[in-house]
Design a protein around this motif. Structure first.
Motif, PDB file in Angstrom:
ATOM      1  N   LEU A 190      54.019  46.945   3.116  1.00 36.23           N
ATOM      2  CA  LEU A 190      53.225  45.889   3.054  1.00 36.23           C
ATOM      3  C   LEU A 190      53.134  45.304   1.676  1.00 36.23           C
ATOM      4  CD1 LEU A 190      50.032  48.083   1.717  1.00 36.23           C
ATOM      5  CD2 LEU A 190      52.091  49.074   2.455  1.00 36.23           C
ATOM      6  N   ILE A 191      52.368  44.253   1.410  1.00 38.24           N
ATOM      7  CA  ILE A 191      52.337  43.528   0.269  1.00 38.24           C
ATOM      8  C   ILE A 191      51.085  43.807  -0.413  1.00 38.24           C
ATOM      9  CG2 ILE A 191      52.168  41.219  -0.878  1.00 38.24           C
ATOM     10  CD1 ILE A 191      54.994  41.857   0.475  1.00 38.24           C
ATOM     11  N   GLU A 192      51.036  44.307  -1.650  1.00 33.56           N
ATOM     12  CA  GLU A 192      49.869  44.561  -2.385  1.00 33.56           C
ATOM     13  C   GLU A 192      50.003  43.605  -3.671  1.00 33.56           C
ATOM     14  OE1 GLU A 192      49.546  48.597  -3.403  1.00 33.56           O
ATOM     15  OE2 GLU A 192      49.043  49.345  -1.545  1.00 33.56           O
ATOM     16  N   GLY A 193      49.204  42.651  -3.685  1.00 34.87           N
ATOM     17  CA  GLY A 193      49.215  41.625  -4.857  1.00 34.87           C
ATOM     18  C   GLY A 193      50.533  41.282  -5.069  1.00 34.87           C
ATOM     19  N   GLU A 194      51.141  41.363  -6.141  1.00 38.27           N
ATOM     20  CA  GLU A 194      52.223  40.759  -6.313  1.00 38.27           C
ATOM     21  C   GLU A 194      53.533  41.649  -6.185  1.00 38.27           C
ATOM     22  OE1 GLU A 194      52.194  39.090 -10.186  1.00 38.27           O
ATOM     23  OE2 GLU A 194      50.988  37.462  -9.795  1.00 38.27           O
ATOM     24  N   GLN A 195      53.173  42.885  -5.399  1.00 39.79           N
ATOM     25  CA  GLN A 195      54.143  44.021  -5.177  1.00 39.79           C
ATOM     26  C   GLN A 195      54.504  43.768  -3.687  1.00 39.79           C
ATOM     27  OE1 GLN A 195      52.319  47.471  -6.595  1.00 39.79           O
ATOM     28  NE2 GLN A 195      53.230  47.225  -8.725  1.00 39.79           N
ATOM     29  N   VAL A 196      55.607  44.406  -3.357  1.00 40.85           N
ATOM     30  CA  VAL A 196      56.312  44.714  -2.124  1.00 40.85           C
ATOM     31  C   VAL A 196      56.086  46.338  -2.149  1.00 40.85           C
ATOM     32  CG1 VAL A 196      57.876  44.994  -0.296  1.00 40.85           C
ATOM     33  CG2 VAL A 196      57.627  42.831  -1.692  1.00 40.85           C
ATOM     34  N   VAL A 197      55.490  47.035  -1.297  1.00 40.28           N
ATOM     35  CA  VAL A 197      55.262  48.392  -1.124  1.00 40.28           C
ATOM     36  C   VAL A 197      56.131  48.968  -0.076  1.00 40.28           C
ATOM     37  CG1 VAL A 197      53.572  50.486  -1.316  1.00 40.28           C
ATOM     38  CG2 VAL A 197      53.242  48.081  -2.454  1.00 40.28           C
ATOM     39  N   THR A 198      56.653  50.145  -0.044  1.00 39.01           N
ATOM     40  CA  THR A 198      57.057  50.900   1.263  1.00 39.01           C
ATOM     41  C   THR A 198      56.583  52.195   0.899  1.00 39.01           C
ATOM     42  OG1 THR A 198      59.112  51.451   0.470  1.00 39.01           O
ATOM     43  CG2 THR A 198      59.007  49.380   1.788  1.00 39.01           C
ATOM     44  N   ARG A 199      56.260  53.077   1.979  1.00 38.79           N
ATOM     45  CA  ARG A 199      55.524  54.599   1.590  1.00 38.79           C
ATOM     46  C   ARG A 199      55.818  55.378   3.005  1.00 38.79           C
ATOM     47  NH1 ARG A 199      49.327  52.498   0.956  1.00 38.79           N
ATOM     48  NH2 ARG A 199      48.781  51.936   3.180  1.00 38.79           N
TER      49      ARG A 199
END
Length: 361
Positions: A190-199
């Motif tokens: 997902l995208i959180e603000g200006e970050q790409v996040v994988t979890r």
């Protein structure tokens, strides 16, 4: 032909208007440090007040690398013929010569913070200290940190791919942090603000060897089921910070109280050197047993071994890609984090060059 102090290439495979880690602060002692960042040879040294200075690694006299010289009274002396360069990138003296009309060399914006030297490869006048990546753990006594450095012969984006898809741990790191449950757990991107996040979240599993060691270091049993998490966060220009940890099963997992878990942030600062090499500054900031320096050393040694395994894989991957440049690579669902991170990089480059990027690429 004179060289402009602020000349830079228009085309670039990396963002230039950004802060990159150039070195750990303790790498810069009483001698200059030469390092190529984003294709640009730079020399770092400390001025008379101890401030960090970054200049083009080019003596305007005969083109020798200034990094082969020495520091005297806060100025850089070329090791070839003794030309003295000041902190502003202008010649200030030379034995038996007048140097006032010598062309200057490029000066780069540089900041020393959080135990690292950060450099801005774009025009120094555009450097914005507010855009420096904030590291809350580096300012807090509630965290301990230990890390290291590798020079890796591969495209920096291959390392981003590697860190944004931790599926490889099951195979590359099978004796330390890998386990079959990583493959079995669903991964979310997902995208959180200006970050790409994988979890990923893995509940009720056995801790792998590295995390059993961490549990013992945190004063917790290592023979009980745990809940494990991996949350990878990519931010421009090429930083990946990964929240990792284990908690005794049933205590809340990622949200468990500190007394039930061993939680850390894996620190990955990936700084391009050339199109097929990069500087890799790695480490782990942890929130347990922060006063235990022996544990810091143990974790650093274990982490260094783990990243050494990545190094061999990535360098041989780069060699294969260079050998077969015409081959198209597969894209799987586990690659989403790396794909989105690359798209963010491409958009940043395009914004600097004022050209559009196809969002469907």
């Amino acid at each position: 032909m004179s060289r402009s102090p602020q000349t830079q290439d228009i085309a670039s495979p990396w963002p230039l208007h950004a802060w990159y880690v150039a070195a750990a602060a303790d790498e810069l002692a009483d001698r200059p440090l030469g390092r190529t960042i984003c294709g640009q040879p730079m020399v770092f040294f400390r001025g008379a007040e101890g401030q960090v200075v970054a200049l083009e690694d080019f003596c305007p006299h005969r083109g020798a690398p200034l990094s082969l010289g020495f520091v005297r009274d806060g100025e850089l002396v070329c090791g070839y013929h003794g030309l003295v360069m000041g902190c502003a990138g202008r010649a200030t003296a030379m034995p038996g010569q007048r140097v006032e009309k010598f062309a200057g060399i490029r000066r780069f914006a540089v900041i020393e913070r959080y135990g690292f030297l950060w450099v801005w490869p774009g025009d120094a006048e555009t450097a914005d200290p507010a855009r420096l990546h904030h590291l809350a753990w580096a300012e807090s006594p509630d965290w301990a940190y230990g890390g290291g450095y590798y020079h890796i012969a591969c495209d920096y984006r291959l390392m981003v791919d590697n860190l944004m898809d931790l599926t490889h741990e099951t195979y590359v790191h099978s004796t330390s942090i890998g386990q079959k449950e990583i493959d079995e757990a669903p991964v979310e991107t997902l995208i959180e603000g200006e970050q790409v996040v994988t979890r990923r979240f893995m509940d009720g599993i056995e801790a792998p060897p590295f995390w059993k060691m961490a549990l013992r270091g945190a004063g917790l049993p290592d023979d009980q089921p745990v809940d494990r998490w991996q949350i990878c966060r990519f931010t421009l220009p090429s930083h990946v910070l990964i929240e990792v940890g284990v908690a005794l099963a049933g205590k809340g997992g990622y949200h468990a109280e500190d007394r039930w878990k061993a939680a850390s942030t894996v620190v990955d600062f990936i700084t391009p050197e050339t199109e097929t090499s990069h500087h890799y500054f790695w480490g782990m900031a942890r929130r347990f047993a922060v006063a235990d320096s022996a544990l810091t050393d143990t974790i650093r040694a274990g982490q260094g071994k783990i990243f050494g395994e990545d190094l061999e894989m990535l360098e041989r991957q780069q060699a294969n890609l260079l050998r077969y440049p015409e081959r198209r690579l597969m894209k799987l669902n586990i690659d989403a984090g790396g794909v989105r991170s690359r798209l963010m990089i491409e958009r940043a480059i395009a914004a600097e060059q004022a050209t559009p990027v196809d969002a469907a690429a």
